[in-house]
Design an enzyme around this catalytic site. Structure first.
Site, PDB file in Angstrom:
ATOM      1  N   GLN A  64       0.895  -1.285   0.107  1.00 23.01           N
ATOM      2  CA  GLN A  64       0.128   0.098   0.091  1.00 23.01           C
ATOM      3  C   GLN A  64       0.894   1.161   0.094  1.00 23.01           C
ATOM      4  O   GLN A  64       0.251   2.370  -0.136  1.00 23.01           O
ATOM      5  CB  GLN A  64      -0.855   0.010   1.046  1.00 23.01           C
ATOM      6  CG  GLN A  64      -0.230   0.223   2.420  1.00 23.01           C
ATOM      7  CD  GLN A  64      -1.152   0.137   3.547  1.00 23.01           C
ATOM      8  OE1 GLN A  64      -1.485  -0.954   4.303  1.00 23.01           O
ATOM      9  NE2 GLN A  64      -1.619   0.992   4.133  1.00 23.01           N
ATOM     10  N   CYS A  70      -5.351   0.011   3.961  1.00 22.75           N
ATOM     11  CA  CYS A  70      -4.982  -1.357   4.255  1.00 22.75           C
ATOM     12  C   CYS A  70      -6.282  -2.009   4.090  1.00 22.75           C
ATOM     13  O   CYS A  70      -6.263  -3.260   3.533  1.00 22.75           O
ATOM     14  CB  CYS A  70      -4.365  -1.342   5.809  1.00 22.75           C
ATOM     15  SG  CYS A  70      -5.274  -0.769   6.803  1.00 22.75           S
ATOM     16  N   HIS A 360      -5.385  -1.021  11.868  1.00 18.54           N
ATOM     17  CA  HIS A 360      -4.825  -1.867  10.430  1.00 18.54           C
ATOM     18  C   HIS A 360      -5.477  -2.959  10.129  1.00 18.54           C
ATOM     19  O   HIS A 360      -6.404  -3.429  11.067  1.00 18.54           O
ATOM     20  CB  HIS A 360      -3.382  -1.966  10.753  1.00 18.54           C
ATOM     21  CG  HIS A 360      -2.731  -2.444   9.407  1.00 18.54           C
ATOM     22  ND1 HIS A 360      -2.554  -1.758   8.513  1.00 18.54           N
ATOM     23  CD2 HIS A 360      -1.995  -3.351   9.284  1.00 18.54           C
ATOM     24  CE1 HIS A 360      -1.855  -2.127   7.704  1.00 18.54           C
ATOM     25  NE2 HIS A 360      -1.403  -3.253   8.008  1.00 18.54           N
ATOM     26  N   ASN A 381       0.272  -9.352   5.114  1.00 20.31           N
ATOM     27  CA  ASN A 381       0.419  -7.771   5.370  1.00 20.31           C
ATOM     28  C   ASN A 381       0.463  -7.119   4.073  1.00 20.31           C
ATOM     29  O   ASN A 381       0.458  -7.759   2.756  1.00 20.31           O
ATOM     30  CB  ASN A 381       1.413  -7.179   6.194  1.00 20.31           C
ATOM     31  CG  ASN A 381       1.253  -6.025   7.067  1.00 20.31           C
ATOM     32  OD1 ASN A 381       0.179  -5.233   6.649  1.00 20.31           O
ATOM     33  ND2 ASN A 381       1.897  -5.754   8.035  1.00 20.31           N
TER      34      ASN A 381
END
Length: 440
Positions: A64, A70, A360, A381
């Site tokens: 990102q 996110c 997040h 992630n």
């Protein structure tokens, strides 16, 4: 002790510190070395590795970059697994920039409608002030992601690739905040609904122009063709974003519901909640979540992974985290020993006293089971592949309980009694409640 601190009292604090040689040793260490390097518990670190017994991911992570997208990346990463399978390719990405454009535009409209609705309140009214404090952030939640997909569809990354501003949204957001706060002033000053609607249309025209300058123009149609992993050529022909989403989103996203773990005494388990003015698309289904016990969240996440599906989740990512190692553990850092004190806030206390909220969103892609119980979790992630296990992180189960707040799972996976609760009228929390935090 008196309200003011006298010189004699200050001297006592200094004496107490100087009287303990351990404090001097720690002072010498911390003034020369980052405190996390000293507080890092090596026993915890050496007990962790990146292996898990049940693993789904065999693809590359996304990035990102300098944006707060996110929640979009996690949502698209969930959906791209099925799309890659149908396309016959190993790696595939939907356009994150496309979702960003329409989220920004829809959220501008959502904010302006809120300003019209609250025009009769003072600007320092707590709700109005909260809305004005950040009218167009990057962050979001699961329901907001689905609202964009439902209304605007999806496109492959090649149809609307990244731009400088989608990868680093700071200047774009700065321009949009100025426009929207200025628009709020104008709308609040007008005294008729017709005049406000006319002014809102003018503001949105400018917002669309700014977004197009920074992000490019979203395609209404595009020619979709590709080569699969065996080098075979395919062409679907001209398609729209909604047609593309219908063809390549393999999960029944309308069946997904949002579960949270909110242990505050004011948030009963088994009740549905919503947050005032939380959303991005006007007239979309409201952001509603069901509060459940953390053990149920773990079980549903574990079951989904074993069944072959990753799980979208939201958490307070910065707590007890080592980004170089790619580890999370509830006791990764022993700050109590460094400072000779105890940190005793539990999860509920942290929510009440503003020490935590969801910051997040990511994707669970694996779980390590021992005797049927989760020991650690594997996480995709969206921070690139330079750290952790090529961008895949490891979360010890202790961290899940303390710092995970939200998951998205199929409604049909819930026990029947909780499925029935999803149809209850939700309790409305104020706009500033921490459970309305936007993951970025």
């Amino acid at each position: 002790m008196e309200r003011n601190l006298t010189a004699d009292q200050l001297a006592l604090f200094e004496k107490e510190f100087a009287s303990n040689p351990q404090y001097r040793v720690m002072q010498n260490a911390v003034t020369q070395t980052p405190v996390n390097n000293i507080a890092l518990d090596r026993q915890v670190v050496t007990s962790i590795d990146h292996s898990v017994s049940n693993l789904l991911d065999d693809w590359k992570v996304t990035n990102q970059k300098k944006s707060g997208r996110c929640w979009m990346f996690a949502g698209l990463n969930l959906l791209r697994v099925g799309a890659a399978g149908k396309l016959g390719v190993k790696d595939f990405e939907f356009s994150q920039n496309y979702v960003l454009f329409w989220d920004k535009f829809e959220r501008a409209n959502f904010f302006l409608e809120a300003m019209i609705e609250t025009a009769g309140r003072d600007a320092d009214d707590r709700t109005v002030a909260h809305l004005l404090s950040d009218p167009i952030s990057d962050g979001g939640q699961w329901n907001m992601f689905i609202a964009i997909v439902r209304k605007h569809g999806l496109v492959p990354k090649s149809a609307m690739p990244e731009t400088e501003s989608s990868s680093a949204t700071g200047q774009l957001n700065d321009a949009l905040r100025k426009l929207l706060r200025q628009g709020a002033r104008d709308l609040r000053a007008l005294d008729s609904d017709e005049a406000r609607r006319d002014r809102k249309r003018e503001i949105l025209t400018t917002v669309h122009r700014v977004l197009s300058i920074h992000l490019g123009t979203p395609p209404q149609k595009f020619l979709w063709q590709w080569k699969d992993s065996d080098k075979a050529f395919h062409r679907d022909g001209w398609t729209t974003p909604t047609e593309f989403a219908a063809a390549y989103v393999q999960l029944p996203v309308d069946d997904y519901v949002c579960l949270v773990h909110d242990p505050r005494s004011t948030s009963p388990v088994g009740k549905t909640f919503t947050v005032d003015y939380l959303g991005n698309v006007i007239d979309a289904p409201p952001v509603v979540y069901l509060n459940v016990e953390i053990d149920l969240m773990k079980q549903l996440t574990q079951d989904a992974i074993i069944g072959g599906e990753p799980v979208w989740f939201g958490c307070d990512v910065g707590k007890q985290m080592n980004s170089d190692l790619g580890f999370w553990d509830a006791k990764l850092y022993d700050y109590g020993s460094v400072y000779d004190t105890e940190f005793t806030l539990d999860k509920a206390d942290r929510l009440v006293h503003h020490e935590t909220l969801m910051t997040h969103a990511m994707l669970f892609t694996g779980v390590d089971l021992v005797d049927g119980k989760p020991r650690r979790w594997r996480v995709e992630n969206s921070w690139g592949d330079e750290k952790a296990d090529s961008g895949f992180w490891t979360m010890n189960d202790s961290w899940f309980g303390e710092h995970v707040f939200e998951i998205a799972v199929r409604r049909s996976a819930l026990p029947a009694e909780l499925q029935a609760r999803l149809d209850d009228e939700p309790i409305v929390l104020p706009a500033w409640d921490p459970m309305g935090a936007l993951a970025d």
